[in-house]
Write a protein that holds these residues in place. Sequence first.
Motif, PDB file in Angstrom:
ATOM      1  N   LEU A 210      36.732  39.841 117.046  1.00  0.00           N
ATOM      2  CA  LEU A 210      35.698  38.804 117.031  1.00  0.00           C
ATOM      3  C   LEU A 210      36.151  37.549 117.770  1.00  0.00           C
ATOM      4  N   LYS A 211      37.443  37.240 117.712  1.00  0.00           N
ATOM      5  CA  LYS A 211      37.967  36.090 118.444  1.00  0.00           C
ATOM      6  C   LYS A 211      37.961  36.327 119.958  1.00  0.00           C
ATOM      7  N   HIS A 212      38.035  37.594 120.353  1.00  0.00           N
ATOM      8  CA  HIS A 212      38.136  37.915 121.776  1.00  0.00           C
ATOM      9  C   HIS A 212      36.857  38.533 122.337  1.00  0.00           C
ATOM     10  N   MET A 213      35.793  38.511 121.552  1.00  0.00           N
ATOM     11  CA  MET A 213      34.514  39.051 122.048  1.00  0.00           C
ATOM     12  C   MET A 213      33.981  38.215 123.191  1.00  0.00           C
ATOM     13  N   TRP A 214      33.319  38.881 124.111  1.00  0.00           N
ATOM     14  CA  TRP A 214      32.630  38.174 125.192  1.00  0.00           C
ATOM     15  C   TRP A 214      31.410  37.475 124.605  1.00  0.00           C
ATOM     16  N   ASP A 215      31.337  36.167 124.818  1.00  0.00           N
ATOM     17  CA  ASP A 215      30.221  35.404 124.304  1.00  0.00           C
ATOM     18  C   ASP A 215      29.076  35.435 125.319  1.00  0.00           C
ATOM     19  N   GLN A 216      28.071  36.274 125.075  1.00  0.00           N
ATOM     20  CA  GLN A 216      26.993  36.442 126.041  1.00  0.00           C
ATOM     21  C   GLN A 216      26.033  35.264 126.044  1.00  0.00           C
ATOM     22  N   THR A 217      26.152  34.369 125.066  1.00  0.00           N
ATOM     23  CA  THR A 217      25.253  33.201 125.039  1.00  0.00           C
ATOM     24  C   THR A 217      25.771  32.066 125.908  1.00  0.00           C
ATOM     25  N   ALA A 218      27.039  32.140 126.310  1.00  0.00           N
ATOM     26  CA  ALA A 218      27.626  31.065 127.107  1.00  0.00           C
ATOM     27  C   ALA A 218      27.554  31.385 128.590  1.00  0.00           C
ATOM     28  N   PRO A 219      27.260  30.416 129.444  1.00  0.00           N
ATOM     29  CA  PRO A 219      27.231  30.676 130.893  1.00  0.00           C
ATOM     30  C   PRO A 219      28.612  30.972 131.422  1.00  0.00           C
ATOM     31  N   THR A 220      28.669  31.848 132.412  1.00  0.00           N
ATOM     32  CA  THR A 220      29.966  32.154 133.013  1.00  0.00           C
ATOM     33  C   THR A 220      30.365  31.017 133.941  1.00  0.00           C
TER      34      THR A 220
ATOM     35  N   GLY B 153      28.238  47.764 119.822  1.00  0.00           N
ATOM     36  CA  GLY B 153      29.311  47.271 118.978  1.00  0.00           C
ATOM     37  C   GLY B 153      29.288  45.771 118.813  1.00  0.00           C
ATOM     38  N   CYS B 154      28.541  45.079 119.680  1.00  0.00           N
ATOM     39  CA  CYS B 154      28.424  43.627 119.549  1.00  0.00           C
ATOM     40  C   CYS B 154      27.574  43.228 118.347  1.00  0.00           C
ATOM     41  N   THR B 155      26.775  44.138 117.835  1.00  0.00           N
ATOM     42  CA  THR B 155      25.973  43.849 116.643  1.00  0.00           C
ATOM     43  C   THR B 155      26.581  44.440 115.383  1.00  0.00           C
ATOM     44  N   ASP B 156      27.289  45.582 115.500  1.00  0.00           N
ATOM     45  CA  ASP B 156      27.984  46.151 114.356  1.00  0.00           C
ATOM     46  C   ASP B 156      29.057  47.115 114.853  1.00  0.00           C
ATOM     47  N   PHE B 157      30.245  47.015 114.283  1.00  0.00           N
ATOM     48  CA  PHE B 157      31.358  47.837 114.752  1.00  0.00           C
ATOM     49  C   PHE B 157      31.129  49.331 114.539  1.00  0.00           C
ATOM     50  N   GLU B 158      30.205  49.703 113.661  1.00  0.00           N
ATOM     51  CA  GLU B 158      29.948  51.120 113.410  1.00  0.00           C
ATOM     52  C   GLU B 158      29.386  51.831 114.643  1.00  0.00           C
ATOM     53  N   LYS B 159      28.628  51.127 115.465  1.00  0.00           N
ATOM     54  CA  LYS B 159      28.065  51.670 116.717  1.00  0.00           C
ATOM     55  C   LYS B 159      27.397  53.043 116.510  1.00  0.00           C
ATOM     56  N   PRO B 160      26.504  53.187 115.533  1.00  0.00           N
ATOM     57  CA  PRO B 160      25.955  54.513 115.262  1.00  0.00           C
ATOM     58  C   PRO B 160      25.008  54.990 116.360  1.00  0.00           C
ATOM     59  N   PHE B 161      24.888  56.299 116.442  1.00  0.00           N
ATOM     60  CA  PHE B 161      23.896  56.943 117.287  1.00  0.00           C
ATOM     61  C   PHE B 161      22.677  57.282 116.434  1.00  0.00           C
TER      62      PHE B 161
ATOM     63  N   ARG C 146      40.281  59.255 123.810  1.00  0.00           N
ATOM     64  CA  ARG C 146      40.438  60.428 124.676  1.00  0.00           C
ATOM     65  C   ARG C 146      41.784  61.102 124.469  1.00  0.00           C
ATOM     66  N   THR C 147      42.710  60.386 123.855  1.00  0.00           N
ATOM     67  CA  THR C 147      44.021  60.957 123.570  1.00  0.00           C
ATOM     68  C   THR C 147      43.938  61.810 122.311  1.00  0.00           C
ATOM     69  N   PRO C 148      44.265  63.097 122.378  1.00  0.00           N
ATOM     70  CA  PRO C 148      44.167  63.949 121.197  1.00  0.00           C
ATOM     71  C   PRO C 148      44.940  63.373 120.011  1.00  0.00           C
ATOM     72  N   PHE C 149      44.358  63.498 118.836  1.00  0.00           N
ATOM     73  CA  PHE C 149      44.936  63.087 117.553  1.00  0.00           C
ATOM     74  C   PHE C 149      44.926  61.567 117.324  1.00  0.00           C
ATOM     75  N   LEU C 150      44.454  60.781 118.282  1.00  0.00           N
ATOM     76  CA  LEU C 150      44.524  59.327 118.151  1.00  0.00           C
ATOM     77  C   LEU C 150      43.130  58.741 117.969  1.00  0.00           C
ATOM     78  N   ASP C 151      42.919  58.015 116.861  1.00  0.00           N
ATOM     79  CA  ASP C 151      41.628  57.378 116.646  1.00  0.00           C
ATOM     80  C   ASP C 151      41.761  55.860 116.784  1.00  0.00           C
ATOM     81  N   TYR C 152      40.608  55.189 116.855  1.00  0.00           N
ATOM     82  CA  TYR C 152      40.578  53.731 116.898  1.00  0.00           C
ATOM     83  C   TYR C 152      40.700  53.178 115.479  1.00  0.00           C
ATOM     84  N   PRO C 153      41.321  52.008 115.311  1.00  0.00           N
ATOM     85  CA  PRO C 153      41.377  51.397 113.980  1.00  0.00           C
ATOM     86  C   PRO C 153      39.977  51.121 113.435  1.00  0.00           C
ATOM     87  N   VAL C 154      39.848  51.161 112.122  1.00  0.00           N
ATOM     88  CA  VAL C 154      38.582  50.810 111.482  1.00  0.00           C
ATOM     89  C   VAL C 154      38.177  49.405 111.913  1.00  0.00           C
ATOM     90  N   GLY C 155      36.918  49.240 112.297  1.00  0.00           N
ATOM     91  CA  GLY C 155      36.418  47.933 112.686  1.00  0.00           C
ATOM     92  C   GLY C 155      36.446  47.661 114.170  1.00  0.00           C
TER      93      GLY C 155
END
Length: 290
Positions: free
Chosen positions: A278-288, A20-28, A203-212
Amino acid sequence: MPEWQVHEYNPEFFILRQSGCTDFEKPFVYLIFGEKRALLYDTGSRNGNLAPTLQRVMHLWLLRNHRTSMPLVVVHSHSHSDHTAGDTDIQALTDPAIPITFIAANVEATKALYGIVNWPEDTGSIDLGDRVIDAVPIPGHDTVSVALYDRKTAVLLTGDSVYPGRLYIRDFDAFTKSNQRLMRFTQDKLVTHILGCHIEETRTPFLDYPVGTIYQPDEHELSLSRGVLLEMQSALDGMHGTPRRVAYADFSLWPSGPAFRAADKSQDTFKTTQEYQLKHMWDQTAPTTK
């Protein structure tokens, strides 16, 4: 996270998922090996960079099986960009150990590969060498949608037509007939898992994640059972030809088109969700730091 997660369902069947860090679609995407050739079902979404991971998985398979090469047939569940965006990179792959036959995501190329005479009424197949994969046309989400049934594992791959999420129906009549076709095809067969190309349900029946949504820590499992086909058909028949958007425990029927656009707020939800994530994504390029 890595660009792709790789799950070895068994030594000849691999399930790969884009981060999902490259695209929100996260396809298989799915990689299946026969004795004479392998089959890749889809090439991923935008920014996927599938080729290096695909090479690594195939070379590990070659090493394990004491083989020097394995031809690869690249096919698609349908033609939408979140399943074909990796086509160019895969076609450009020049690895002598992996000679590639690329099948374009259109009806004529698909018919020719699987030997389907009358689309979409007939079924077809491809033999990978001691492994036959059946192909069932299932237009409705897309004109070239096709499901694959692996006789060895009894896994049914259904692309974007059946998965735990919002099932976007672009042609209601074709979608209904395709689901009926899948029910007929599987009525006398074992179906261990129905595996689609996304997860959008929680995992909650009938509940999906928002688009994106990028981060889905409590998502539904990928696998569905054949019973979902029966539930879908009952729901479709109950609409009596008038498409409606309805949520069920493991999926939602999501007809699209002019009648739904005026009331469709999904693009607003997409923008809001994307901005926040996107504002709250973990920035893997920055040192912890501590």
